[in-house]
Design an enzyme around this catalytic site. Structure first.
Site, mmCIF file in Angstrom:
data_model
loop_
_atom_site.group_PDB
_atom_site.id
_atom_site.type_symbol
_atom_site.label_atom_id
_atom_site.label_comp_id
_atom_site.label_asym_id
_atom_site.label_seq_id
_atom_site.Cartn_x
_atom_site.Cartn_y
_atom_site.Cartn_z
ATOM 1 N N GLU B 7 0.844 -1.199 0.000
ATOM 2 C CA GLU B 7 0.000 0.000 0.000
ATOM 3 C C GLU B 7 0.874 1.241 0.000
ATOM 4 O OE1 GLU B 7 -3.619 0.440 -0.048
ATOM 5 O OE2 GLU B 7 -2.629 2.294 -0.636
ATOM 6 N N GLU B 10 -0.134 7.004 1.717
ATOM 7 C CA GLU B 10 0.228 7.280 3.101
ATOM 8 C C GLU B 10 -0.945 7.842 3.889
ATOM 9 O OE1 GLU B 10 1.789 8.972 0.573
ATOM 10 O OE2 GLU B 10 3.905 8.384 0.585
ATOM 11 N N SER B 65 7.991 5.617 5.097
ATOM 12 C CA SER B 65 7.814 7.070 4.874
ATOM 13 C C SER B 65 8.613 7.982 5.816
ATOM 14 C CB SER B 65 6.338 7.426 4.776
ATOM 15 O OG SER B 65 5.706 6.602 3.816
ATOM 16 N N CYS B 79 3.184 4.769 5.296
ATOM 17 C CA CYS B 79 2.463 4.011 4.271
ATOM 18 C C CYS B 79 2.291 2.565 4.711
ATOM 19 C CB CYS B 79 3.224 4.103 2.956
ATOM 20 S SG CYS B 79 4.901 3.459 3.064
ATOM 21 N N SER B 238 12.736 6.628 -0.745
ATOM 22 C CA SER B 238 12.220 7.699 0.104
ATOM 23 C C SER B 238 13.228 8.816 0.180
ATOM 24 C CB SER B 238 11.968 7.197 1.530
ATOM 25 O OG SER B 238 10.812 6.414 1.590
ATOM 26 N N HIS B 251 8.054 9.659 -1.742
ATOM 27 C CA HIS B 251 8.085 8.217 -1.466
ATOM 28 C C HIS B 251 7.597 7.489 -2.703
ATOM 29 C CE1 HIS B 251 8.950 9.158 2.650
ATOM 30 N NE2 HIS B 251 8.028 10.101 2.567
#
Lengths: 118, 343
Positions: B7, B10, B65, B79, B238, B251
């Protein structure tokens, strides 16, 4: 030597000059940790640096508080904390900006090896 | 779309504190010891991978993140399946020990790609809002939750704000500031490939990250910024940028099927964001992009400026929504998608 394997706190310009001169004479690599009391990332990396110092007695580790010794951080244009300055023969050979443990370890290994070979 | 994957979207939490003891300033939250910070991150389920500070704030790259710590403000963005809202209780607790009290809270996020994979309290926006309502101290009595829609049901902007008084911020009296949060999906696969590492490249995450920053042109978005970057193994990236007291952060989850990239920055309304937006679009060439701007005052210019910068690059504005939140100001949520596609 008692200082080997430790991070030496520098608290005066004289002490700084003395360490630098010693580095020039011995040809040893000096790694300077520019730190600040208000910097969270500095507190994150400090124990990691102390561990590296313990394992790497052939390198001199210094710690400079940028507020305490502002002229030194200005001379070396330190703008972010922590900044690790790598000095050999009084000259900058590398720098790691930020608490980047892998980069820090790699740079120390690289430059310490070069010193040993030379 | 893949059945399951990482996923990228964020969750973002911004907390402001105030204190009566002037001795606490200008350090404030930056005095939090690292163990306390680790405890907060443990509750969220992530860790610090890299960090740097300047005279204004500390920026941490996390395993999921980023985290920014200012003397009286914390921004934490995570995230994956992290439980971001679980950071609130420990943060209030540690801040209290420093003589600081929570005065403002803003929680935002887009729409998850894999909503069913989210753990409580992130199982739904309803759950998140009731968790926030129960967790935030009663002195933050001006509250609002809203889902800002787009034309596509899969892209909405979720906002919750709470504040103790209106207005909360007098620091920048004459300067209108904004926060811009960009979420991008369906990244150009060729560009996304640049965020994959070569197998056994022998590099550290730090140095591989630095290379990606340069190869992709991320370093050209704001050439003035100091960048702290990290490349994950086997892929993902990142970075945090620091330019004086302003942060920026990127990110990237580059995997095909659920590719995602985010860009976030703060700035002044009087600055032209055209260059930044054009660079961001060129680096990722997303199929779909949402841009939400939160501004501490009322301004009309921001959204037209955003659309004017983005539309010549092959993206078309598909929706625009606006809402007002107590003390947080106005939020404008716009979605764009590539002209070649219809949404």
């Amino acid at each position: 030597m008692a200082e080997e394997g430790q991070v030496i706190g520098i608290h005066s310009i004289d002490a700084w000059k003395e360490q630098l001169e010693k580095g020039v004479q011995t040809g040893k690599l000096i790694v300077v940790d520019f730190t600040a009391s208000w910097c969270g990332p500095c507190r994150f990396i400090a124990p990691i640096l102390a561990e590296i110092a313990k394992k790497t007695p052939e390198v001199t580790f210094l710690k400079v508080d940028v507020d305490e010794l502002n002229p030194i951080s200005e001379e070396w244009r330190v703008e972010a904390m922590p900044t690790f300055l790598f000095l050999k023969g009084g000259r900058e050979v590398d720098r790691v900006v930020g608490a980047k443990k892998e980069d820090l370890q790699n740079a120390i290994t690289k430059h310490a090896t070069i010193t040993a070979a030379a | 779309m893949a059945v399951s994957g990482f996923e990228g979207f964020e969750k973002r939490l911004e907390l402001h504190f105030f204190g009566d003891d002037p001795a606490m300033f200008p350090l404030g939250l930056r005095k939090l010891d690292f163990e306390s910070l680790e405890q907060v991150l443990e509750a969220v389920q992530c860790t610090v991978v890299s960090a740097v500070g300047n005279s204004y704030f500390d920026a941490y790259v996390l395993s999921e993140s980023s985290l920014f710590v200012y003397p009286t403000k914390i921004i934490i963005k995570t995230c994956g399946t992290t439980q971001l809202l679980k950071s609130i209780i420990p943060l209030i607790h540690y801040a209290h020990h420093l003589g600081l009290t929570l005065s403002f809270c803003r929680y935002t996020r887009g729409s998850f790609i894999f909503p069913k994979a989210q753990p409580f309290p992130h199982t739904s926006f309803k759950d998140e809002v009731s968790y926030l309502q129960d967790t935030i101290p009663p002195n933050l009595c001006f509250r609002k939750a809203s889902i800002m829609p787009s034309k596509s049901s899969s892209h909405s902007w979720h906002v919750f704000t709470a504040t103790s008084h209106v207005p909360y911020d007098h620091h920048h009296d004459n300067e209108l500031l904004f926060t811009m949060e960009i979420c991008m999906t369906e990244l150009d696969p060729i560009l996304a490939r640049k965020f994959f590492r070569r197998a056994e490249d022998g590099k550290s995450g730090d140095s591989a990250g630095k290379e990606m920053t340069e190869v992709t042109g991320i370093n050209e978005i704001n050439p003035e910024a100091l960048i702290c970057d990290f490349a994950f193994d086997p892929c993902g990236y990142s970075m945090n940028g620091m330019d004086g007291d302003w942060y920026s952060t990127i990110h990237v989850t580059p995997e095909d099927g659920f590719s995602y990239a985010s860009f976030e920055c703060v700035g002044s309304v009087s600055d032209n964001m055209g260059h930044v937006l054009r660079k961001v679009v060129q680096i990722f060439r997303p199929g779909t992009m949402s841009i939400s701007t939160t501004c501490n005052g009322y301004t009309n210019d921001m959204w037209t400026q955003v659309a004017t910068a983005v539309e010549p690059l092959g993206l078309k504005c598909r929706s625009r929504a606006m809402d007002q939140f107590p003390a947080a100001g106005s939020v404008v949520f716009q979605t764009f998608s590539a002209r070649r596609k219809s949404v």
